[in-house]
Design an enzyme around this catalytic site. Structure first.
Site, mmCIF file in Angstrom:
data_model
loop_
_atom_site.group_PDB
_atom_site.id
_atom_site.type_symbol
_atom_site.label_atom_id
_atom_site.label_comp_id
_atom_site.label_asym_id
_atom_site.label_seq_id
_atom_site.Cartn_x
_atom_site.Cartn_y
_atom_site.Cartn_z
ATOM 1 N N GLU A 146 0.822 -1.213 0.000
ATOM 2 C CA GLU A 146 0.000 0.000 0.000
ATOM 3 C C GLU A 146 0.858 1.267 0.000
ATOM 4 O O GLU A 146 0.486 2.274 -0.623
ATOM 5 C CB GLU A 146 -0.950 0.002 1.200
ATOM 6 C CG GLU A 146 -1.942 -1.160 1.228
ATOM 7 C CD GLU A 146 -2.819 -1.278 -0.014
ATOM 8 O OE1 GLU A 146 -2.950 -0.281 -0.756
ATOM 9 O OE2 GLU A 146 -3.358 -2.369 -0.248
ATOM 10 N N HIS A 165 3.761 6.206 -5.162
ATOM 11 C CA HIS A 165 3.465 6.432 -6.580
ATOM 12 C C HIS A 165 2.566 7.673 -6.712
ATOM 13 O O HIS A 165 2.834 8.585 -7.510
ATOM 14 C CB HIS A 165 2.765 5.194 -7.154
ATOM 15 C CG HIS A 165 2.603 5.212 -8.644
ATOM 16 N ND1 HIS A 165 1.956 4.205 -9.329
ATOM 17 C CD2 HIS A 165 2.989 6.100 -9.593
ATOM 18 C CE1 HIS A 165 1.953 4.479 -10.622
ATOM 19 N NE2 HIS A 165 2.568 5.623 -10.805
#
Length: 600
Positions: free
Chosen positions: A392, A398
């Site tokens: 996660e 990202h």
């Protein structure tokens, strides 16, 4: 129940283990105030309907659209995350319902935008972009819309397609209700010999049981339930595939596959070559099954033996802080900047760590352009929970990079890219754990864990992808899909993929009817391509290849600023070739060698 095992109320959890949502809004009153501002501003979008004929008007609209969209997303994130903290808290459920209802209304205000852009020519837009430099940022967005012009229908036809969308969704809804609400599978025995009602929720526990009769009985009961309704389920899936084909033909695509891939500019060969490459390497999966059969000391390997753990290790209790340190060591090859962002997330309230009464189950990464990329966990001190945190946080970092380096309209990323960053983190973690484990049995367990990841994410998902290709092509060629035909296709695929060391039980022929992903056309292959891209990144990073980390960070920073194939190619991973998938299969082979060496 002992005090340490009792599930705590939300207010009993230490603040340091909760995400900090006060950074989004300090109070519900502040949320209400901004919600009212949104409701006052957003209707102004409608005033631009029929006006997008000059660069100036388009720019005005884009700026207002961004302002309202960002505000709406921020409101939504706050309401949803607060609701997920404690689903029994009616105050936040009300906020969630308010913003969700309003988002549908907000969408209607800008429904004219894409049709009006499609009425323009690329030449006109380029001329306006050259004339008004501020429009340059939207060039890729406009070109992406215009690319779909051959597949956009007349206004009347689009309205007709929208009006029947509910009907076209019916097969998926029928499958969902039938398999989750109406179907029953009777009772089965658990490890203690008790009669337990079997359902999809607890089936995975039974099929992983060390007691072979427990898993065999559950397997036969479950698939017997699907077999009893196979004609209804076949009609449902066939109708769904017919809908895909109808939509593709109506929108002038050459096939349902092209309709699924072309909007993201993914060549059809990416899909077909993935299936071809996996078929050329099925001997690796056959070898793994032979090894697993040996590890389980079985004379015969059946389909219900596939999920039972091959290696037993004592459950290890891993404190959250220790899990963080393990992950940081594993991610060390990504460099100080990446580790700094990871630590910032841990320290600055990105993560909601522990279970509490009423908290949503599972795990996710979620946020908006103007919030932190929050992570929901239900950390339970197992190795799996450490992997989940790494996964996660991969998504969140990202998102962090994408939002920092991309303007709002390009900060999101496609599903094709979405699992790459999270899986790269997981790949680095499992590699670190295997390399640094001295206990032989634990090392075997970890090796087998990675083998299972590749088996289920790459081999199994590409078997699904091949099934989708065969079934769509059958109907496109005018061949009906009866239950018998679907059973035959599925059984033959299982025999081909699992090989001679596996007894492919007749019951497995009904498995296609369990899988809801088949109602979302040509979706599952992205699990395999995402894993292959992540393996390719992890491999080059671990080998210390020149600029590997910078190229990877370049991928993270790209968001949705280009098509996914181009973004990955620019970062050194060419998904139009078979190399990334072949590299994953080489890793699978390497792990098999390690497993064989350890058990000799």
């Amino acid at each position: 129940m002992s005090e340490d095992k009792k599930l705590k109320n939300r207010n009993e959890i230490d603040e340091s283990y909760k995400w900090d949502i006060s950074k989004v809004y300090s109070s519900v009153d502040e949320w209400d105030k901004e919600f009212q501002e949104l409701k006052d501003e957003a209707p102004k979008l409608k005033e631009y309907s029929g006006q997008l004929k000059t660069g100036e008007k388009i720019l005005e609209y884009m700026k207002l659209s961004e302002k309202t969209s960002r505000k709406a997303e921020k409101l939504m994130i706050y309401a949803h995350l607060r609701s997920d903290e404690d689903t029994a808290n009616s105050k936040f459920q009300v906020l969630k319902d308010k913003i969700d209802a309003y988002l549908a209304e907000l969408g209607s205000y800008s429904a004219f935008f894409v049709p009006e852009i499609l009425e323009l020519t690329e030449e006109f837009l380029i001329k306006e972009i050259d004339r008004i430099p501020e429009l340059k940022i939207y060039e890729f967005l406009f070109k992406d819309i215009l690319k779909e012009k051959p597949h956009v229908l007349t206004k009347e036809m689009e309205e007709l397609m929208a009006s029947v969308s509910d009907c076209l969704d019916a097969p998926s809804n029928i499958h969902n209700l039938l398999t989750n609400a109406d179907m029953t599978f009777g009772t089965t025995n658990d490890d203690e010999g008790n009669d337990v009602e079997l359902n999809e929720g607890n089936y995975s526990t039974f099929v992983r049981s060390k007691n072979r009769s427990v898993r065999e009985n559950a397997f036969k009961k479950l698939y017997g339930g699907y077999k009893a309704l196979e004609n209804t389920l076949a009609a449902s899936l066939s109708a769904s595939i017919k809908n895909d084909i109808f939509s593709a033909k109506t929108r002038k695509y050459s096939s349902a596959l092209e309709q699924a891939l072309k909007p993201n500019d993914i060549p059809l060969d990416v899909y077909k070559n993935s299936v071809k490459t996996i078929n050329e390497n099925l001997s690796l999966l056959h070898r793994y099954i032979k090894l697993k059969k040996k590890l389980l000391k079985l004379d015969e390997m059946h389909m219900y033996d596939l999920y039972v753990p091959a290696i037993d290790v004592p459950k290890e209790h891993i404190e959250y802080e220790k899990g963080i340190e393990i992950i940081k060591k594993a991610l060390n090859p990504l460099g100080e900047e990446y580790l700094g962002i990871f630590q910032e997330g841990i320290d600055n309230g990105w993560v909601d760590v522990y279970q509490n009464k009423g908290k949503r189950s599972g795990a996710y990464s979620w946020g908006s352009y103007d919030t932190m990329p929050y992570v929901l966990l239900n950390y339970n001190f197992q190795q799996h929970d450490v992997s989940t945190l790494a996964h996660e946080m991969g998504h969140s970092i990202h998102s962090y990079y994408s939002r920092k380096f991309q303007p709002y309209f390009y900060a999101g990323y496609t599903i094709f890219c979405a699992e790459v960053a999270s899986t790269t983190n997981e790949a680095l973690l499992i590699h670190y754990l295997i390399e640094n484990e001295n206990d032989k049995n634990k090392k075997l367990y970890l090796i087998n864990e990675e083998l299972e990841q590749i088996r289920t994410t790459v081999f199994r998902q590409l078997m699904f992808a091949e099934f989708e290709l065969l079934t769509h092509e059958s109907l496109e060629n005018g061949e009906p899909l009866s239950a018998e035909a679907l059973n035959s296709i599925w059984l033959d695929l299982n025999k081909k993929y699992h090989g001679d060391h596996m007894i492919v039980d007749q019951e497995i022929e009904s498995e296609w009817s369990r899988i809801p992903h088949f109602y979302n056309d040509f979706y599952v292959y992205q699990y395999a391509t995402g894993y292959a891209a992540a393996s390719s990144f992890a491999n080059s990073i671990l080998k210390g290849e020149k600029d590997a980390v910078e190229k990877y960070k370049g991928f993270l920073k790209s968001g949705g600023s280009d098509y996914p194939i181009n973004i990955l190619k620019n970062a050194g991973v060419d998904m139009t070739s078979s190399k990334p998938l072949e590299a994953t299969l080489e890793r699978f082979n390497e792990l098999l060698d390690m497993l064989e060496k350890e058990i000799k």
